[in-house]
Structures are given as C-alpha cells and as structure tokens.
Design an enzyme around this catalytic site. Sequence first.
Site, PDB file in Angstrom:
ATOM      1  N   LYS A 106     150.731  31.898   9.205  1.00 43.33           N
ATOM      2  CA  LYS A 106     151.246  33.268   9.121  1.00 43.33           C
ATOM      3  C   LYS A 106     150.720  33.880   7.845  1.00 43.33           C
ATOM      4  CE  LYS A 106     153.966  35.604  11.900  1.00 43.33           C
ATOM      5  NZ  LYS A 106     154.010  35.432  13.345  1.00 43.33           N
ATOM      6  N   ASP A 146     150.646  41.573  13.838  1.00 43.09           N
ATOM      7  CA  ASP A 146     152.091  41.279  13.784  1.00 43.09           C
ATOM      8  C   ASP A 146     152.753  42.558  13.297  1.00 43.09           C
ATOM      9  OD1 ASP A 146     154.659  39.905  13.099  1.00 43.09           O
ATOM     10  OD2 ASP A 146     153.472  38.104  13.394  1.00 43.09           O
ATOM     11  N   SER A 362     146.500  34.987  23.138  1.00 46.83           N
ATOM     12  CA  SER A 362     145.647  34.999  21.948  1.00 46.83           C
ATOM     13  C   SER A 362     144.713  33.786  21.959  1.00 46.83           C
ATOM     14  CB  SER A 362     146.482  34.960  20.671  1.00 46.83           C
ATOM     15  OG  SER A 362     147.077  36.198  20.451  1.00 46.83           O
TER      16      SER A 362
END
Length: 428
Positions: A106, A146, A362
């Site tokens: 992330k 995101d 993805s």
Amino acid sequence: MSEPTNEFEMAQRQFDQVAELLKLDPQVRDILRWPLREFSFRIPVRMDDGTIRIFQGFRVQHNDVRGPNKGGIRMHPAETLDMVRALATWMTWKCAVVDIPLGGGKGGVIVDPATLSTGEKERLVRGWVQQMWKNIGPRQDVPAPDVGTNPQMMGWMMDEYSKLVGQYTPGVITGKPLGGGGSQGRTEATGYGVIYTVREAMKHLKLDSTQCTAAIQGFGNVAQYAAIGFIEQLGGKVVCVSYWDREDRASYTVTKNDGIDPHFLMKITDQYGSIDKTKAKAAGYLIEDGNAWISKDVDVMIPAALGGQVNGESVHKISQKVKIIAEGANGPTTPDADVVIKERGIFLVPDFLCNAGGVTVSYFEGVQNDMNFYWTKDEVLTKLDTKMTEAFNAVLDMSIKEKVYMRDAAYMVSIARVVKAMQLRGWI
Ligand code: NAD
C-alpha cells in the site's frame, strides 16, 4: 481488552487471534505481524505559482512471498504510516484468499488532492515514482488507484516509470485507463465480485435469489455495480441505497420499496457517488435519514461505503429478516458488532473475500500487460466469477470444517497459504 488505537494495531490483533487458532510458530508470527519493507520519503513539487511544496509519501511492502506486492496509493490529508501498514497487511490476506500470485502493499501521500490543479497532481504522482522506481516494477511491487487517486494518475505514473527504465512497462501499475493498458471489466469488478459471493452464500443457505431483497449503503463504484448485479444477475430486488450529500454535509437513504432502478440513479449521481435527491424525489423515491438502510426488512445487507458502519450500537437495528451481510466496504463491521452477528447466526461474507474482485481484475490487467494481448469484458468477468467462487468455497469449507465464523475462516485460509509459500521457499 482495550480497543486498538489505530488500524495497524487492529490488523495485528486480528492476525494474532488467527495465529493462535493455527498454532503458528513464534518466528512465523514475528515475520507476518510486520511489513517486510517500508519506505517513507519527501516529494518536492513545483506548484503552479512557481513555489516548491514538499509532500510526505509512503510505500509499505508487507509480504511478497507469494508474488510481487500489490496495492493502491492513497492521497488523503490524514494519511499515516500506520494506516498504510494496516492496509498493506490486509492486501496480503486479500490476494491470498483469492489465490492470486501477489503479495500485500500500500502507498500514500499526505495531501488533499482536491486542493491541487491537474498539473500539480501530475507532477506529484511523477515525483512519487521518481522516489520509488527502483523498488517497484511488474516483478517487485505493482501500485494501483485508491482513495484520492484515479486511472489518469496511473497513466502518468506508468509513463514516468517507463521513461526511467527506458522501456514501455505497462505492468508496473494497474487501474490504468482503457486504451492506456487498462483492462475491461475493472469498473464492474468489485461490485460484481460482491454479487458472485452473495450468489454462492444464497446457494449454501438454500435461498431463492429471485425472492430476495437487499439494502445497500453507499452509491459509489462498488455499490452501483453490486446493485446492478443483485437485480440483473440474481433477479432480486434492491430497496434502498444511501449516500453522503456534500452540500448538506449529511447522509441520506434513497428508498423505493418496489425496487430501485440503479441505471436511473446513476444518471443523477455525480463522480463522488452523491445522488441528486431532488430528482430522485421527483421520480418517486423516498428520501430518508442516512441510517435508515440498516434497519430495513431485507434478506441481504451490503455495506459498501465506509468502515465502522455496523458497530456495537447500530448492529441492534438490523432486522430479524436479514440472513446475509456481504461486506463490500473495507472494515464496515467493528469487533463488537461481529460478536452480535455471530450470535445471531447471520451469514457473513467478510470484506477481504467479498470485495476482492477489484484486485483480482487488477491482477488480470497485469497478466494482459505481460502477454500484450487483451481479453473482452465477458472473458474478464467469467474469469473473475471463477476466482471469486473458488475463494468463497475454500473459505466456506474451512468455516464448516473448523466450525469457525466466516471472517476467521477467511483469515485461516489466507494465512495458511502465505505460511505454506514461506515454507516452500525456505524462509521458515
Ligand atoms: P466511492 O468513493 O466510489 O463511493 C463511496 C460511496 O459512499 C458514495 O456513494 C458516498 O456518497 C457514500 N458515502 C460516504 N459516506 C457515507 C455515509 N456516511 N453514509 C452513506 N453513504 C456514504 O467508493 P467505492 O470505490 O465504491 O468504495 C466503497 C468502499 O469499498 C470503500 O470502503 C473502499 O475502500 C472499498 N473497496 C473499494 C474497491 C473498489 O474497487 N472500488 C475495492 C475494494 C474495497
């Protein structure tokens, strides 16, 4: 035990509980409780007025034993390293539960992107790549959009990386625009994925989907396609959706007891998932309080907006009729609410299984980039359905075999897969 003070502490506690159930060795726990690598860096950006502003960026690579790290880049004014660590950890479990060969990552930047011009956003994301390019790549770590980032930004980032490495490398990032290396089906992926798991849950509970009703929280990307899927694929009825009204600074539930029409509502919804309530009212929809969705007499509840919505207080408003809660959002249920849901025997499809459709497509995008050959939307969605169905059944089997709650079963499946890969590679 006191409530966790931040998301990362919560992620670690969830892991600790399952590590105990799986009786994992202390060394194995020690590796998986923490990210393998963390990057924290400053990004200087030339602003439109000629000044330089410095932004704080992050990338956390939790675990890549099963394949390159995978996860989005968030732009949020309240971003913290602990938040990024937690989300990277959850990505490891999410990729493992759908059995795609990727790990957990992330990234983030502390910024409110709405305060930046288009040019400033482009220079910021190119700056992020300039700081990180040696540590990302199709075989290392593959970012994605995101909160606060979008496909156009992914296109700029892919371009920056390709220039730095000297060759076209679309697989460095996913969530790219169609025509710029993106995949068909990505827009629908998460919402449809939610519905594939709801369909399997209904089969398990022997429910006739055409007789079932649903209440959905949110009307953004996930909720819109979950609503369409519930109606068009399962033949069920969605009685309400809800949204956050940015003008009123309040949330509303938009209800039609004989069934909402998501295509109509999408026409009167802006890019942030905010519905024009005047037009909805004129079309015969009832505009209710934002919390009304949670007490509807429906068979299925799909929280698909924010975290923490089904909590120790709101959980008691859930109707006795509800049989399934499918967590489209990340972390919509608090630990206190989990206890009540478990006791009441409501069937739960936990978030990192339920909303894994996005990361699965993805992954398909990266596969298509590698092949330099692209699938049709039907091909993508059929492959997605297979993956989601297999994942759901693996978790259900674990839940039945070990007599555990679906959330614990999902963790057990994921952690066991990650631990097995560590054993096979000789890490432990
Ligand atoms: P989005 O920004 O497109 O939509 C969010 C929706 O929630 C909007 O309709 C907004 O009005 C509504 N909302 C916000 N606050 C609300 C409130 N207080 N009450 C009612 N509604 C409210 O976001 P999204 O992409 O649909 O994501 C929704 C959730 O799903 C998030 O938790 C996200 O992390 C998670 N998720 C998304 C994806 C994806 O592929 N988009 C994948 C996995 C998980």
